[in-house]
Design a protein around this motif. Structure first.
Motif, PDB file in Angstrom:
ATOM      1  N   VAL A  94      47.291  37.387  48.575  1.00  0.00           N
ATOM      2  CA  VAL A  94      47.774  38.837  49.097  1.00  0.00           C
ATOM      3  C   VAL A  94      46.922  39.802  48.107  1.00  0.00           C
ATOM      4  O   VAL A  94      46.772  39.556  46.899  1.00  0.00           O
ATOM      5  CB  VAL A  94      49.100  38.769  48.820  1.00  0.00           C
ATOM      6  N   SER A  95      46.405  40.557  48.603  1.00  0.00           N
ATOM      7  CA  SER A  95      45.519  41.777  47.922  1.00  0.00           C
ATOM      8  C   SER A  95      45.501  42.964  48.309  1.00  0.00           C
ATOM      9  O   SER A  95      45.714  43.411  49.556  1.00  0.00           O
ATOM     10  CB  SER A  95      44.091  41.370  47.913  1.00  0.00           C
ATOM     11  N   LEU A  96      45.282  44.092  47.416  1.00  0.00           N
ATOM     12  CA  LEU A  96      44.960  45.432  47.728  1.00  0.00           C
ATOM     13  C   LEU A  96      43.865  45.425  48.645  1.00  0.00           C
ATOM     14  O   LEU A  96      43.041  44.745  48.234  1.00  0.00           O
ATOM     15  CB  LEU A  96      44.851  46.160  46.453  1.00  0.00           C
ATOM     16  N   THR A  97      43.760  46.302  49.551  1.00  0.00           N
ATOM     17  CA  THR A  97      42.576  46.545  50.313  1.00  0.00           C
ATOM     18  C   THR A  97      41.669  47.529  49.655  1.00  0.00           C
ATOM     19  O   THR A  97      41.848  48.330  48.632  1.00  0.00           O
ATOM     20  CB  THR A  97      42.989  46.816  51.851  1.00  0.00           C
ATOM     21  N   TYR A  98      40.503  47.638  50.369  1.00  0.00           N
ATOM     22  CA  TYR A  98      39.576  48.785  49.891  1.00  0.00           C
ATOM     23  C   TYR A  98      40.237  50.211  49.667  1.00  0.00           C
ATOM     24  O   TYR A  98      40.150  50.735  48.849  1.00  0.00           O
ATOM     25  CB  TYR A  98      38.260  48.757  50.796  1.00  0.00           C
ATOM     26  N   PRO A  99      40.833  50.760  50.998  1.00  0.00           N
ATOM     27  CA  PRO A  99      41.532  52.040  50.932  1.00  0.00           C
ATOM     28  C   PRO A  99      42.415  52.258  49.997  1.00  0.00           C
ATOM     29  O   PRO A  99      42.498  53.106  49.127  1.00  0.00           O
ATOM     30  CB  PRO A  99      42.011  52.340  52.220  1.00  0.00           C
ATOM     31  N   ALA A 100      43.215  51.049  49.509  1.00  0.00           N
ATOM     32  CA  ALA A 100      44.424  51.232  48.458  1.00  0.00           C
ATOM     33  C   ALA A 100      43.621  51.395  46.950  1.00  0.00           C
ATOM     34  O   ALA A 100      44.040  52.041  46.127  1.00  0.00           O
ATOM     35  CB  ALA A 100      45.112  49.947  48.326  1.00  0.00           C
ATOM     36  N   ILE A 101      42.512  50.363  46.964  1.00  0.00           N
ATOM     37  CA  ILE A 101      41.634  50.548  45.634  1.00  0.00           C
ATOM     38  C   ILE A 101      41.073  51.849  45.357  1.00  0.00           C
ATOM     39  O   ILE A 101      41.211  52.497  44.245  1.00  0.00           O
ATOM     40  CB  ILE A 101      40.755  49.408  45.507  1.00  0.00           C
ATOM     41  N   HIS A 102      40.616  52.507  46.583  1.00  0.00           N
ATOM     42  CA  HIS A 102      40.066  53.677  46.326  1.00  0.00           C
ATOM     43  C   HIS A 102      41.071  54.961  46.139  1.00  0.00           C
ATOM     44  O   HIS A 102      40.447  55.820  45.264  1.00  0.00           O
ATOM     45  CB  HIS A 102      39.427  54.288  47.610  1.00  0.00           C
ATOM     46  N   SER A 103      42.258  54.759  46.280  1.00  0.00           N
ATOM     47  CA  SER A 103      43.225  55.668  45.780  1.00  0.00           C
ATOM     48  C   SER A 103      43.567  55.426  44.413  1.00  0.00           C
ATOM     49  O   SER A 103      44.738  54.951  44.136  1.00  0.00           O
ATOM     50  CB  SER A 103      44.548  55.661  46.843  1.00  0.00           C
ATOM     51  N   SER A 104      42.547  56.004  43.651  1.00  0.00           N
ATOM     52  CA  SER A 104      42.945  55.574  42.071  1.00  0.00           C
ATOM     53  C   SER A 104      42.243  56.714  41.609  1.00  0.00           C
ATOM     54  O   SER A 104      41.040  57.232  41.738  1.00  0.00           O
ATOM     55  CB  SER A 104      42.360  54.197  41.648  1.00  0.00           C
ATOM     56  N   ARG A 105      42.726  57.058  40.306  1.00  0.00           N
ATOM     57  CA  ARG A 105      42.078  57.832  39.046  1.00  0.00           C
ATOM     58  C   ARG A 105      40.746  57.069  38.531  1.00  0.00           C
ATOM     59  O   ARG A 105      39.735  57.709  38.141  1.00  0.00           O
ATOM     60  CB  ARG A 105      42.872  58.310  38.371  1.00  0.00           C
ATOM     61  N   HIS A 106      41.244  55.942  38.236  1.00  0.00           N
ATOM     62  CA  HIS A 106      40.174  54.774  37.420  1.00  0.00           C
ATOM     63  C   HIS A 106      40.207  53.518  38.038  1.00  0.00           C
ATOM     64  O   HIS A 106      41.267  53.103  37.911  1.00  0.00           O
ATOM     65  CB  HIS A 106      40.452  54.822  35.843  1.00  0.00           C
ATOM     66  N   VAL A 107      39.157  52.911  38.057  1.00  0.00           N
ATOM     67  CA  VAL A 107      39.004  51.534  38.467  1.00  0.00           C
ATOM     68  C   VAL A 107      37.956  51.047  37.091  1.00  0.00           C
ATOM     69  O   VAL A 107      37.089  51.527  36.823  1.00  0.00           O
ATOM     70  CB  VAL A 107      38.016  51.440  39.977  1.00  0.00           C
ATOM     71  N   VAL A 108      38.384  49.954  36.647  1.00  0.00           N
ATOM     72  CA  VAL A 108      37.719  49.331  35.522  1.00  0.00           C
ATOM     73  C   VAL A 108      37.495  47.722  35.964  1.00  0.00           C
ATOM     74  O   VAL A 108      38.696  47.068  35.955  1.00  0.00           O
ATOM     75  CB  VAL A 108      38.507  49.349  34.327  1.00  0.00           C
ATOM     76  N   PHE A 109      36.352  47.481  36.125  1.00  0.00           N
ATOM     77  CA  PHE A 109      36.275  46.004  35.973  1.00  0.00           C
ATOM     78  C   PHE A 109      35.994  45.355  34.569  1.00  0.00           C
ATOM     79  O   PHE A 109      35.131  46.144  33.963  1.00  0.00           O
ATOM     80  CB  PHE A 109      34.622  46.006  36.743  1.00  0.00           C
ATOM     81  N   LEU A 110      36.540  44.582  34.406  1.00  0.00           N
ATOM     82  CA  LEU A 110      36.359  43.560  33.212  1.00  0.00           C
ATOM     83  C   LEU A 110      35.562  42.385  33.425  1.00  0.00           C
ATOM     84  O   LEU A 110      35.839  41.620  34.535  1.00  0.00           O
ATOM     85  CB  LEU A 110      37.715  43.162  32.733  1.00  0.00           C
ATOM     86  N   VAL A 111      34.480  42.350  33.111  1.00  0.00           N
ATOM     87  CA  VAL A 111      33.248  41.148  33.494  1.00  0.00           C
ATOM     88  C   VAL A 111      32.937  40.674  32.089  1.00  0.00           C
ATOM     89  O   VAL A 111      32.150  41.379  31.093  1.00  0.00           O
ATOM     90  CB  VAL A 111      32.270  41.825  34.278  1.00  0.00           C
ATOM     91  N   GLU A 112      33.001  39.227  31.865  1.00  0.00           N
ATOM     92  CA  GLU A 112      32.501  38.644  30.610  1.00  0.00           C
ATOM     93  C   GLU A 112      31.879  37.388  30.842  1.00  0.00           C
ATOM     94  O   GLU A 112      32.112  36.856  31.850  1.00  0.00           O
ATOM     95  CB  GLU A 112      33.763  38.218  29.807  1.00  0.00           C
ATOM     96  N   GLY A 113      30.980  37.107  29.922  1.00  0.00           N
ATOM     97  CA  GLY A 113      30.283  35.662  29.781  1.00  0.00           C
ATOM     98  C   GLY A 113      29.000  35.482  30.527  1.00  0.00           C
ATOM     99  O   GLY A 113      28.873  36.195  31.659  1.00  0.00           O
ATOM    100  N   ALA A 114      28.084  34.907  30.099  1.00  0.00           N
ATOM    101  CA  ALA A 114      26.676  34.620  30.582  1.00  0.00           C
ATOM    102  C   ALA A 114      26.970  34.348  32.023  1.00  0.00           C
ATOM    103  O   ALA A 114      25.892  34.405  32.988  1.00  0.00           O
ATOM    104  CB  ALA A 114      26.122  33.801  29.646  1.00  0.00           C
ATOM    105  N   GLY A 115      27.729  33.309  32.370  1.00  0.00           N
ATOM    106  CA  GLY A 115      28.203  32.585  33.803  1.00  0.00           C
ATOM    107  C   GLY A 115      28.384  33.989  34.673  1.00  0.00           C
ATOM    108  O   GLY A 115      28.103  33.638  36.125  1.00  0.00           O
TER     109      GLY A 115
END
Ligand SMILES: O=C1O[C@H](COP(=O)(O)O)[C@@H](O)[C@H](O)[C@H]1O
Length: 246
Positions: A187-208
């Protein structure tokens, strides 16, 4: 390769996963303290990447400073499994963070997992509507202050998986998804719900994750992470290893 650029996104590169987690915790605290009008509404990501961040946020020095009483915690997605299941994003978050801080239980909104994924998605949208105070997303009045996102090895984010019908959802804020190459219904937020935000931050780590991050930054069309937008800003907070191919 077809694609589009992601011009509004910025990339912040820090030395390693520890530095990424510390910076995210510092910035979240700053944002939460700065929010004066209404609750601080955040959607957390799951999987393995946020674990270090949650442990930092549970440290007594941090936890006593954070305004938990006016913070509303939602989840960007979850695996549709009982809360007793080891793969539940909610349970991981509760064990590492929520059980250790003074957040009122009513401020924590796990994605329901008792019904069908579709029914539980609809119920979760109701919870969001109650906090938002309406059932129509208004431009200029974002649903979330901060949405944290991860990025999977196939370019999925939240539970927006490649090739799945959820990617075409333009009305619902929350929807079900059955990935063809990962465990569990979601179950997930959809694109329109994610768009309705002040800030989106992706956390991305590791060489993989380096190759996939580079493909997402080039806007490769088939990758759900390439299509994330926000009314405010989108940031990739990454360590040097993941930023290697940029
Ligand atoms: O399945 C999921 O995967 C993504 C990425 O997880 P990670 O283990 O690579 O950090 C995560 O953001 C999402 O919340 C989760 O349900």
């Amino acid at each position: 390769m077809t694609g589009h650029d992601v011009p509004s996104a910025r990339v912040v590169v820090l030395k390693d996963g520890e530095a990424v987690a510390r910076e995210m915790a510092r910035w979240l605290l700053e944002e939460a303290l700065a929010k004066k009008d209404g609750p601080f509404v955040i959607a957390l990501s799951g999987g393995s990447t946020p674990k270090r961040l949650f442990k930092i946020m549970a440290e007594p020095e941090f936890a006593k400073t954070f305004p938990w009483d006016r913070t509303q915690i939602f989840f960007g997605d979850d695996r549709h499994v009982p809360y007793t299941h080891a793969d539940s994003n909610y349970t991981m978050t509760r064990q590492l963070l929520l059980d250790h801080v003074a957040i009122p239980p009513a401020n924590v909104h796990p994605i329901p997992a008792d019904g069908t994924p579709e029914d539980d998605a609809a119920l979760y949208q109701r919870s969001l509507e109650r906090v938002y105070g309406g059932s129509v997303l208004e431009p200029g009045r974002p649903l979330f202050d901060v949405i944290m996102l991860g990025m999977g090895p196939d370019g999925h984010t939240a539970s927006l998986f490649p090739r799945q019908p959820i990617l075409g959802e333009r009305e619902k804020w929350v929807a079900a998804c059955t990935p063809d190459n990962a465990p569990h219904d979601r179950v997930s937020l959809t694109y329109p719900a994610i768009h309705s935000s002040r800030h989106v931050v992706f956390l991305v780590e590791g060489a993989g994750k380096a190759e996939m991050l580079a493909r997402v930054r080039k806007g490769e069309d088939a990758l759900p992470s390439s299509h994330i937008t926000s009314e405010g800003d989108v940031t990739f907070l990454t360590d040097e290893a993941a930023a290697g191919d940029l």
